[in-house]
Design a protein around this motif. Structure first.
Motif, mmCIF file in Angstrom:
data_model
loop_
_atom_site.group_PDB
_atom_site.id
_atom_site.type_symbol
_atom_site.label_atom_id
_atom_site.label_comp_id
_atom_site.label_asym_id
_atom_site.label_seq_id
_atom_site.Cartn_x
_atom_site.Cartn_y
_atom_site.Cartn_z
ATOM 1 N N LYS A 148 -30.153 13.949 117.103
ATOM 2 C CA LYS A 148 -30.045 13.695 115.661
ATOM 3 C C LYS A 148 -29.051 14.648 115.020
ATOM 4 O O LYS A 148 -28.173 14.232 114.255
ATOM 5 N N ARG A 149 -29.199 15.943 115.318
ATOM 6 C CA ARG A 149 -28.296 16.915 114.690
ATOM 7 C C ARG A 149 -26.870 16.761 115.203
ATOM 8 O O ARG A 149 -25.910 16.944 114.432
ATOM 9 N N GLN A 150 -26.692 16.407 116.465
ATOM 10 C CA GLN A 150 -25.336 16.159 116.982
ATOM 11 C C GLN A 150 -24.647 15.034 116.213
ATOM 12 O O GLN A 150 -23.472 15.148 115.858
ATOM 13 N N ILE A 151 -25.378 13.975 115.982
ATOM 14 C CA ILE A 151 -24.806 12.849 115.247
ATOM 15 C C ILE A 151 -24.510 13.240 113.806
ATOM 16 O O ILE A 151 -23.480 12.846 113.232
ATOM 17 N N ILE B 31 -23.635 16.174 112.778
ATOM 18 C CA ILE B 31 -22.428 16.990 112.820
ATOM 19 C C ILE B 31 -21.203 16.122 113.095
ATOM 20 O O ILE B 31 -20.122 16.343 112.525
ATOM 21 N N ALA B 32 -21.370 15.114 113.946
ATOM 22 C CA ALA B 32 -20.258 14.192 114.193
ATOM 23 C C ALA B 32 -19.838 13.497 112.905
ATOM 24 O O ALA B 32 -18.638 13.370 112.614
ATOM 25 N N ASN B 33 -20.809 13.058 112.124
ATOM 26 C CA ASN B 33 -20.489 12.413 110.846
ATOM 27 C C ASN B 33 -19.850 13.400 109.879
ATOM 28 O O ASN B 33 -18.921 13.050 109.138
ATOM 29 N N LEU B 34 -20.325 14.640 109.888
ATOM 30 C CA LEU B 34 -19.818 15.663 108.979
ATOM 31 C C LEU B 34 -18.383 16.060 109.304
ATOM 32 O O LEU B 34 -17.566 16.292 108.402
ATOM 33 N N THR B 35 -18.073 16.118 110.592
ATOM 34 C CA THR B 35 -16.749 16.600 111.021
ATOM 35 C C THR B 35 -15.763 15.478 111.328
ATOM 36 O O THR B 35 -14.607 15.742 111.653
ATOM 37 N N GLY B 36 -16.225 14.240 111.253
ATOM 38 C CA GLY B 36 -15.350 13.118 111.563
ATOM 39 C C GLY B 36 -15.125 12.922 113.053
ATOM 40 O O GLY B 36 -14.140 12.288 113.457
ATOM 41 N N ALA B 37 -16.035 13.448 113.891
ATOM 42 C CA ALA B 37 -15.897 13.284 115.340
ATOM 43 C C ALA B 37 -16.210 11.848 115.741
ATOM 44 O O ALA B 37 -17.069 11.196 115.147
ATOM 45 N N ASP B 38 -15.525 11.372 116.760
ATOM 46 C CA ASP B 38 -15.754 10.009 117.240
ATOM 47 C C ASP B 38 -16.517 9.982 118.561
ATOM 48 O O ASP B 38 -16.776 8.907 119.106
ATOM 49 N N ALA B 39 -16.881 11.175 119.083
ATOM 50 C CA ALA B 39 -17.583 11.225 120.364
ATOM 51 C C ALA B 39 -18.561 12.393 120.383
ATOM 52 O O ALA B 39 -18.439 13.354 119.614
ATOM 53 N N GLN C 159 -30.242 12.778 130.250
ATOM 54 C CA GLN C 159 -29.088 11.943 129.922
ATOM 55 C C GLN C 159 -29.526 10.685 129.169
ATOM 56 O O GLN C 159 -28.873 10.248 128.207
ATOM 57 N N VAL C 160 -30.657 10.126 129.586
ATOM 58 C CA VAL C 160 -31.181 8.928 128.938
ATOM 59 C C VAL C 160 -31.664 9.262 127.529
ATOM 60 O O VAL C 160 -31.359 8.556 126.568
ATOM 61 N N ARG C 161 -32.415 10.351 127.408
ATOM 62 C CA ARG C 161 -32.981 10.731 126.114
ATOM 63 C C ARG C 161 -31.884 11.012 125.091
ATOM 64 O O ARG C 161 -31.948 10.557 123.946
ATOM 65 N N PHE C 162 -30.882 11.801 125.501
ATOM 66 C CA PHE C 162 -29.783 12.105 124.582
ATOM 67 C C PHE C 162 -29.064 10.835 124.144
ATOM 68 O O PHE C 162 -28.849 10.594 122.958
ATOM 69 N N GLU C 163 -28.698 10.037 125.114
ATOM 70 C CA GLU C 163 -27.812 8.913 124.813
ATOM 71 C C GLU C 163 -28.531 7.784 124.080
ATOM 72 O O GLU C 163 -27.929 7.114 123.229
ATOM 73 N N LEU C 164 -29.797 7.542 124.369
ATOM 74 C CA LEU C 164 -30.543 6.568 123.581
ATOM 75 C C LEU C 164 -30.622 7.024 122.129
ATOM 76 O O LEU C 164 -30.540 6.208 121.206
ATOM 77 N N GLY C 165 -30.765 8.333 121.931
ATOM 78 C CA GLY C 165 -30.774 8.877 120.574
ATOM 79 C C GLY C 165 -29.431 8.694 119.885
ATOM 80 O O GLY C 165 -29.372 8.275 118.715
ATOM 81 N N TYR C 166 -28.348 9.009 120.602
ATOM 82 C CA TYR C 166 -27.009 8.843 120.016
ATOM 83 C C TYR C 166 -26.797 7.407 119.538
ATOM 84 O O TYR C 166 -26.379 7.161 118.398
ATOM 85 N N TYR C 167 -27.065 6.468 120.441
ATOM 86 C CA TYR C 167 -26.769 5.069 120.117
ATOM 87 C C TYR C 167 -27.688 4.515 119.031
ATOM 88 O O TYR C 167 -27.279 3.657 118.247
#
Length: 405
Positions: free
Chosen positions: A103-106, A108-116, A128-136
């Motif tokens: 959640k916090r990674q996303i 920060i991505a929105n805050l900084t304009g990151a695309d990945a 890997q599953v837990r992180f990426e299911l959360g990202y998507y």
């Protein structure tokens, strides 16, 4: 690879993520934002900032966030309202931290304009599953970089060689560090690898960091009173505390009494069995106490329905579906059940054991006048039980007569 302009990396400053940072810069030729979460792992996090600066990350692209209160309030406590345990034993200490980090990674991505976004989880594990299911779930079109599924640096020796070649500072701990792969947060600490890869071998005593062995725990029991409001602990021994303070204090008290050790072979989501050891002293106390306060405040069928749904809820967290609609639906039901779960639970802690010795609530459904073995003054007509039993036995009596024919 050239399509990636900016990536947010979940960064600890250790060997793996330091190598990943450099690898992202070299292979993807992109700007890197580092994110380090303080969820109570007990480590000094400022060195991560210094290492990121030394590797060319600008100050505005370094995020070190204290998420301890959010972690316990919005993730750990809701999970314990469900009494969630995976495969009968595991209190989900690693699993429940991943959706918060994602959640916090996303954010920060929105805050900084990151695309990945990127993480350091291996291709063999659950994370890997837990992180990426959360990202998507939180940013459907985000690009995910999982280096362990792309590179050929598949051993510690190769990682160290890469670090040496590129001048990456890997500061070794003065005591040589632990030989185990560990993950820690306010809920637990886990150990994997080394001797633990043989499930027949007993863990070495000096592996455990948070708790004494039950044999070395105090010979005198300690009494503890927890106060609950709507399913959450709000005070210990009459002192009101924040959620993170509650868990930290229970960890300290429980660890002193040898509470919360677990040696488990679990079934990973990716298909393999894995042996791990866990210390969850505060969580072990919370689970025992929560079930105790529910025992006098929950209706029987509500309690039984919760118990039936709990394994499904626990599996959703273990496999990374915290942000899925079905987990949110279950959480709504669970939280509704906790409206009456308020009161106090008294516990006795002794040599690895958490013993419930009392529970009390103004919303208690326990009626001593009805439950008593003494004369209840007509509050309960025992003769009513005869018809109740015969009606419930009817189908079995019919089947038995059929069998006699």
């Amino acid at each position: 690879m050239s399509e990636i302009k900016k990536v947010v990396l979940a960064y600890s400053g250790g060997l793996d993520t330091s190598v990943i940072l450099k690898w992202l810069q070299d292979v993807y030729k992109c700007e890197v934002v580092t994110f380090t979460a303080d969820i109570g792992q007990g480590e000094e996090l400022e060195p991560a900032r210094k290492k990121a600066l030394a590797m060319g990350i600008s100050a505005e692209n370094i995020f070190i966030d204290d998420l301890r209160e959010e972690f316990v309030r919005d993730f750990v406590f809701p999970m314990f309202r469900a009494n969630a345990i995976y495969e009968g034993e595991y209190l989900l200490g690693t699993s429940i931290a991943r959706p918060l980090i994602a959640k916090r990674q996303i954010e920060i991505a929105n805050l900084t304009g990151a695309d990945a976004v990127s993480h350091g989880a291996t291709g063999k594990g659950n994370d890997q599953v837990r992180f990426e299911l959360g990202y998507y779930a939180l940013k459907p079109d985000v690009k995910v970089i999982a280096p362990w599924r792309e590179w050929d640096l598949l051993s510690r020796e190769k990682l160290l060689a890469y670090a040496e070649k590129h001048g990456i500072d890997i500061t070794k701990k003065k005591d040589g560090g632990s030989p185990y792969s560990m993950d820690a947060n306010l809920l637990h600490i886990s150990y994997e690898g080394q001797v633990l890869e043989d499930p027949a071998k007993e863990p070495e005593e000096d592996m455990w960091l948070w708790s004494v062995s039950p044999e070395k725990a105090p010979d005198q029991a300690e009494y503890l009173e927890l106060e609950y409001e709507r399913g959450d602990v709000v005070a210990i021994n009459g002192v009101r505390l924040s959620p993170a303070q509650v868990l930290a204090q229970l960890n300290s008290i429980g660890g002193k009494h040898g509470i919360g050790r677990l040696d488990l072979v679990e079934n990973r989501y990716v298909g393999m069995k894995s042996r791990g050891c866990y210390e969850t002293p505060g969580g072990t106390i919370l689970l025992k106490a929560h079930r105790a306060i529910e025992s006098i405040t929950l209706d029987r069928e509500v309690a039984h329905l919760k118990d039936e749904l709990m394994p499904r809820y626990a599996k959703l967290i273990y496999t990374g579906y915290w942000w899925a609609p079905e987990r949110k639906m279950l959480q709504t039901m669970i939280d509704a059940s906790q409206e009456s779960v308020s009161g106090t639970v008294r516990l006795k802690l002794y040599k690895g054991n958490v013993i419930v010795v009392g529970r009390d609530s103004r919303k208690s459904l326990f009626d001593a006048n009805i439950a008593t073995f003494e004369d209840d003054g007509g509050a309960y007509n025992q003769a009513d039980a005869a018809g109740f039993i015969k009606l419930n036995a009817l189908r079995m009596r019919i089947a038995a007569k059929l069998g006699q024919r």
